[in-house]
Design a protein around this motif. Structure first.
Motif, PDB file in Angstrom:
ATOM      1  N   ARG A  28       0.781  -1.237   0.116  1.00 33.27           N
ATOM      2  CA  ARG A  28      -0.232  -0.165  -0.044  1.00 33.27           C
ATOM      3  C   ARG A  28       0.832   1.244  -0.072  1.00 33.27           C
ATOM      4  NH1 ARG A  28      -2.232   3.550  -1.135  1.00 33.27           N
ATOM      5  NH2 ARG A  28      -4.220   4.663  -0.167  1.00 33.27           N
ATOM      6  N   GLU A  31       1.902   2.329  -3.366  1.00 35.13           N
ATOM      7  CA  GLU A  31       0.909   2.789  -4.180  1.00 35.13           C
ATOM      8  C   GLU A  31       0.767   4.071  -4.081  1.00 35.13           C
ATOM      9  OE1 GLU A  31      -2.676   0.461  -3.224  1.00 35.13           O
ATOM     10  OE2 GLU A  31      -1.891  -1.165  -4.359  1.00 35.13           O
ATOM     11  N   THR A  32       1.409   4.690  -3.060  1.00 32.42           N
ATOM     12  CA  THR A  32       1.148   6.265  -2.546  1.00 32.42           C
ATOM     13  C   THR A  32       2.400   6.914  -2.630  1.00 32.42           C
ATOM     14  OG1 THR A  32      -0.726   5.695  -1.247  1.00 32.42           O
ATOM     15  CG2 THR A  32       0.303   7.847  -0.899  1.00 32.42           C
ATOM     16  N   LEU A  33       3.423   6.352  -2.235  1.00 27.94           N
ATOM     17  CA  LEU A  33       4.873   7.094  -2.032  1.00 27.94           C
ATOM     18  C   LEU A  33       5.857   6.462  -3.001  1.00 27.94           C
ATOM     19  CD1 LEU A  33       5.152   6.275   1.824  1.00 27.94           C
ATOM     20  CD2 LEU A  33       4.414   8.453   0.831  1.00 27.94           C
ATOM     21  N   ARG A  34       6.753   7.382  -3.328  1.00 28.45           N
ATOM     22  CA  ARG A  34       7.678   6.936  -4.255  1.00 28.45           C
ATOM     23  C   ARG A  34       9.263   6.750  -3.559  1.00 28.45           C
ATOM     24  NH1 ARG A  34       5.725  11.420  -6.625  1.00 28.45           N
ATOM     25  NH2 ARG A  34       7.336  12.571  -6.105  1.00 28.45           N
TER      26      ARG A  34
END
Length: 69
Positions: A28, A31-34
């Motif tokens: 998860r 999916e949000t953080l690089r």
């Protein structure tokens, strides 16, 4: 040139295992953080119903490197 990282706190849950809860959290986060580079599992707990473990939960700090500007 150096780099700068940031840490964010996450809580993740699984009905399978602690390892799966960690995997759920990392998936998860990605999916949000690089640039996720690691995680520190700070705490673990289980949920119990009728004397049986029903879920596994982890609290973790996820590290990700900030993009260069």
């Amino acid at each position: 040139m150096g780099s700068v990282a940031r840490i964010t706190n996450l809580s993740a849950r699984s009905e399978k295992s602690f390892d799966d809860a960690v995997a759920v959290g990392i998936t998860r986060a990605n999916e949000t953080l690089r640039n996720v580079t690691g995680a520190w599992v700070k705490d673990q707990k289980v949920e119990v119903r009728d004397g049986k473990i029903t879920a596994y939960q982890v609290a973790m700090e996820v590290t990700f490197v900030l993009d260069d500007q």
